[in-house]
Design a protein around this motif. Structure first.
Motif, PDB file in Angstrom:
ATOM      1  N   SER A  28       0.840  -1.196   0.000  1.00  0.00           N
ATOM      2  CA  SER A  28       0.000   0.000   0.000  1.00  0.00           C
ATOM      3  C   SER A  28       0.878   1.250   0.000  1.00  0.00           C
ATOM      4  O   SER A  28       1.818   1.361   0.781  1.00  0.00           O
ATOM      5  CB  SER A  28      -0.910   0.001   1.233  1.00  0.00           C
ATOM      6  N   GLY A  29       0.587   2.161  -0.909  1.00  0.00           N
ATOM      7  CA  GLY A  29       1.375   3.383  -1.036  1.00  0.00           C
ATOM      8  C   GLY A  29       2.422   3.316  -2.126  1.00  0.00           C
ATOM      9  O   GLY A  29       2.968   4.350  -2.532  1.00  0.00           O
ATOM     10  N   GLY A  55      -4.117  -0.690  -2.380  1.00  0.00           N
ATOM     11  CA  GLY A  55      -3.582   0.633  -2.096  1.00  0.00           C
ATOM     12  C   GLY A  55      -2.434   1.024  -3.005  1.00  0.00           C
ATOM     13  O   GLY A  55      -1.710   1.985  -2.727  1.00  0.00           O
ATOM     14  N   VAL A 101      -0.843   2.502  -6.487  1.00  0.00           N
ATOM     15  CA  VAL A 101      -1.147   3.466  -7.543  1.00  0.00           C
ATOM     16  C   VAL A 101      -0.526   2.950  -8.837  1.00  0.00           C
ATOM     17  O   VAL A 101       0.651   2.594  -8.858  1.00  0.00           O
ATOM     18  CB  VAL A 101      -0.589   4.863  -7.219  1.00  0.00           C
ATOM     19  N   ASP A 131      -5.916   4.918  -9.154  1.00  0.00           N
ATOM     20  CA  ASP A 131      -5.776   4.542  -7.752  1.00  0.00           C
ATOM     21  C   ASP A 131      -7.168   4.400  -7.143  1.00  0.00           C
ATOM     22  O   ASP A 131      -8.179   4.706  -7.775  1.00  0.00           O
ATOM     23  CB  ASP A 131      -4.941   5.559  -6.966  1.00  0.00           C
ATOM     24  N   ALA A 145      -8.192   5.951  -4.398  1.00  0.00           N
ATOM     25  CA  ALA A 145      -8.339   6.995  -3.390  1.00  0.00           C
ATOM     26  C   ALA A 145      -9.727   7.603  -3.365  1.00  0.00           C
ATOM     27  O   ALA A 145     -10.269   7.902  -2.299  1.00  0.00           O
ATOM     28  CB  ALA A 145      -7.303   8.097  -3.624  1.00  0.00           C
ATOM     29  N   THR A 146     -10.318   7.802  -4.542  1.00  0.00           N
ATOM     30  CA  THR A 146     -11.602   8.498  -4.578  1.00  0.00           C
ATOM     31  C   THR A 146     -12.732   7.618  -4.034  1.00  0.00           C
ATOM     32  O   THR A 146     -12.754   6.408  -4.249  1.00  0.00           O
ATOM     33  CB  THR A 146     -11.948   8.950  -6.014  1.00  0.00           C
ATOM     34  N   ARG A 147     -13.657   8.260  -3.341  1.00  0.00           N
ATOM     35  CA  ARG A 147     -14.854   7.583  -2.843  1.00  0.00           C
ATOM     36  C   ARG A 147     -16.101   8.137  -3.522  1.00  0.00           C
ATOM     37  O   ARG A 147     -17.205   7.691  -3.237  1.00  0.00           O
ATOM     38  CB  ARG A 147     -14.971   7.746  -1.321  1.00  0.00           C
TER      39      ARG A 147
END
Length: 212
Positions: free
Chosen positions: A61-62, A91, A93, A104, A106-108
């Motif tokens: 992740s990351g 997680g 990218v 990624d 990240a967006t919800r």
């Protein structure tokens, strides 16, 4: 957080070094390279490749996974979509050298997710369509060779582009990239790009005849 570059080459004329140089020229600072040699993206999923399967253990992740384009992950629609989505769930990218796209989880926001997923699906479908177009051209070249067996074969002028350059040009044309961008990415002349754009089947057939 590491930046891992994954490369795949399926023929002897393609090189990992060329893909790495493209990535670095685009501004990526690579911490580690993972590469598969002589592996088809059509018949072999990422998880079934000797080095590709290691990505699922290496990436955390990351981390950022960099590829020249999504066709390096594979040329099967379902496999590419599933792979990218699995990495995003971890997680990770995913970034492409061509077009500088970023994927990624990240967006919800549901609308942003829908747009992202639609783009992933489009790129995966394009990768498979390009592979199928190349296979069709190869079948045509094989049929022509068999029909003229025993005769003096006229192969025409040798193509001024490699299979890898042809693949990059087709990918970028399908993404509506400008001719200048494609010239920069492939090193080919504008005239060559126009010929590929205007008659892709003929260009693929010429590659097949000379490789045969």
């Amino acid at each position: 957080m590491a930046v891992i570059f994954y490369a795949r080459v399926s023929t002897a004329e393609q090189t990992i070094e060329h893909q790495r140089q493209q990535a670095e020229a685009a501004g990526f600072k690579i911490d580690r390279i993972v590469a598969d040699h002589g592996v088809s993206g059509i018949t072999t999923s990422l998880a079934d490749r000797p080095e590709g399967r290691r990505l699922f253990d290496i990436l955390r992740s990351g981390d950022t996974l960099v590829v020249r384009w999504v066709d390096r992950l594979g040329r099967n629609y379902a496999d590419v979509c599933d792979t990218i989505r699995q990495f995003m769930r971890q997680g990770v990218v995913i970034r492409t050298v061509i077009n500088g796209l970023t994927f990624d989880g990240a967006t919800r926001d549901p609308m942003q997710q829908a747009v992202r997923d639609a783009l992933i699906a489009f790129m995966a479908a394009t990768a498979q369509a390009n592979a199928e177009a190349m296979k069709e051209a190869q079948r045509g070249g094989i049929a022509l060779a068999r029909s003229t067996e025993g005769e003096i074969k006229y192969r025409g002028r040798k193509p001024s582009f490699s299979k890898e350059q042809f693949s990059i040009a087709c990918d970028m044309l399908d993404l509506s990239a400008g001719i200048g961008e494609i010239v920069s990415a492939t090193g080919l002349s504008r005239q060559t790009i126009y010929r590929i754009r205007d008659d892709r089947a003929a260009a693929a057939g010429a590659l097949m005849r000379w490789q045969g």
